[in-house]
Design an enzyme around this catalytic site. Structure first.
Site, PDB file in Angstrom:
ATOM      1  N   PRO A   2       0.836  -1.174   0.000  1.00 35.19           N
ATOM      2  CA  PRO A   2       0.000   0.000   0.000  1.00 35.19           C
ATOM      3  C   PRO A   2       0.880   1.237   0.000  1.00 35.19           C
ATOM      4  CG  PRO A   2      -0.302  -1.373   1.988  1.00 35.19           C
ATOM      5  CD  PRO A   2       0.550  -2.098   1.053  1.00 35.19           C
ATOM      6  N   GLU A   3       0.612   2.137  -0.884  1.00 30.08           N
ATOM      7  CA  GLU A   3       1.328   3.405  -0.920  1.00 30.08           C
ATOM      8  C   GLU A   3       0.488   4.444  -0.177  1.00 30.08           C
ATOM      9  OE1 GLU A   3       2.801   4.204  -4.920  1.00 30.08           O
ATOM     10  OE2 GLU A   3       2.624   2.095  -5.436  1.00 30.08           O
ATOM     11  N   HIS A 105      -2.252 -15.569   8.853  1.00 25.64           N
ATOM     12  CA  HIS A 105      -1.401 -14.384   8.831  1.00 25.64           C
ATOM     13  C   HIS A 105      -1.966 -13.214   9.628  1.00 25.64           C
ATOM     14  CE1 HIS A 105       1.054 -16.501   6.009  1.00 25.64           C
ATOM     15  NE2 HIS A 105       0.077 -16.608   5.144  1.00 25.64           N
ATOM     16  N   ARG A 124       3.530 -11.575   4.060  1.00 27.97           N
ATOM     17  CA  ARG A 124       4.981 -11.566   3.847  1.00 27.97           C
ATOM     18  C   ARG A 124       5.762 -11.080   5.057  1.00 27.97           C
ATOM     19  NH1 ARG A 124       5.757  -8.928  -2.014  1.00 27.97           N
ATOM     20  NH2 ARG A 124       7.883  -9.675  -1.756  1.00 27.97           N
ATOM     21  N   ARG A 167      21.404  15.236  -8.948  1.00 30.64           N
ATOM     22  CA  ARG A 167      21.294  13.790  -8.700  1.00 30.64           C
ATOM     23  C   ARG A 167      21.458  13.013  -9.994  1.00 30.64           C
ATOM     24  NH1 ARG A 167      17.760  11.965  -3.710  1.00 30.64           N
ATOM     25  NH2 ARG A 167      18.684  10.059  -4.524  1.00 30.64           N
TER      26      ARG A 167
END
Length: 288
Positions: A2-3, A105, A124, A167
């Site tokens: 999830p962002e 989980h 995970r 950069r």
DNA sequence: CTTGGGTCCTGTGCGC
DNA sequence: TGCGCACAGGACCCAA
């Protein structure tokens, strides 16, 4: 993972059941997430009231009335599921049967006063939790190096242009760098670069200040649209209430390898290319 | 200092 | 149907 939009969606879903509510009992079923959970976390949380539920970047912060703050990160596959208090007392004495048995989980469970159950599920186990003094939360090692919030005032045109200056890393990697701007992940960086018509391979420092500045409103718009849509539902990610977000239908390049570019009059095709181990989706025709 | 690569862990979907 | 491999939303850690 999830962002930012997904984490914000989770936070909003949790607000009605957690903010202002007391955690009747916290259960830790698996203490080894990305790092070991803090000592005595279940005991320290049990009985505490959540006075505020905040978000910083991809982290959810729950400020407790005991002067501590619970920091939650969902990693790649973390989910927070809410089971309502409905049917908790189907008949007297059946409280412990009200919620189904935890799944494989389901690592941390909060039973809220009133019967709702909040479950942290993470196949995970790249997710993380820590419990620290509220005063020290902003300075926590997971948060202290984060760049500005993309939807906040500190993130503006001059800032981004300066942050990218000099950069040598590809812009894709620069935008994924949480020190530059906090909260973008692989999906939204791909979407931002397509909308800004910038190649993910372009060296960050070689983007003109004007074009760099131009990414700021694009970043804001993409994130705001995604939040308004309830985030994206991909693989195992869903909103806290189990509903699907639907921003994934608005992806212009992510997961669309081989499809026609949607940029008007472009005519190119979406390509996929691995950059530092992550898939970049882009159109080589209109992204330069 | 910056940058690139490997790594943690489990599940899923694909080609054969 | 079964099997092996590639890949998945993150970010830390270390070497160069």
């Amino acid at each position: 993972m999830p962002e930012l939009p997904e984490v914000e969606t989770v936070r909003r879903g949790l607000l009605p059941v957690m903010e202002g509510a007391r955690i009747a009992k916290a259960h830790v079923r698996r203490p080894d997430l990305r790092w070991p959970l803090p000592e005595g976390m279940a005991e320290r949380l049990s009985g505490a009231r959540v006075v505020r539920l905040r978000r910083r970047s991809k982290y959810i912060l729950a400020d407790l009335d005991r002067g501590e703050t619970l920091i939650i990160h969902l990693g790649m596959s973390g989910r927070i599921l809410i089971a309502g208090a409905d049917g908790v007392e189907t008949r007297p004495g059946t409280f412990h049967h009200a919620h189904p048995a935890p799944g494989r989980h389901d690592h941390v469970i909060f039973d809220m006063e009133g019967g709702a159950r909040v479950t942290f599920n993470d196949a995970r186990r790249f997710g993380a939790m820590d419990l620290v003094a509220t005063q020290a939360a902003e300075g926590h090692r997971m948060l202290v190096h984060l760049g500005p919030e993309p939807l906040g005032n500190a993130f503006h045109e001059n800032y981004l242009a300066a942050a990218l200056r000099g950069r040598k890393t590809p812009i894709k990697a620069a935008l994924l760098d949480q020190r530059v701007v906090a909260g973008l992940g692989n999906i939204y960086v791909c979407e931002v670069l397509h909308r800004a018509r910038i190649s993910p391979m372009r060296q960050a420092g070689r983007i003109s200040s004007a074009r760099a500045a131009g990414m700021v409103p694009v970043i804001r718009t993409v994130l705001e649209e995604a939040i308004a849509a309830g985030g994206s539902s991909l693989r195992d990610y869903r909103q806290a209430d189990g509903e699907l977000g639907y921003f994934q239908h608005s992806f212009r390049v992510y997961g669309r390898e081989g499809e026609r570019c949607v940029t008007p009059d472009c005519g190119g095709a979406v390509q996929r290319r691995v950059q530092s181990g992550r898939s970049s989706f882009y159109c080589a025709t209109c992204q330069r």
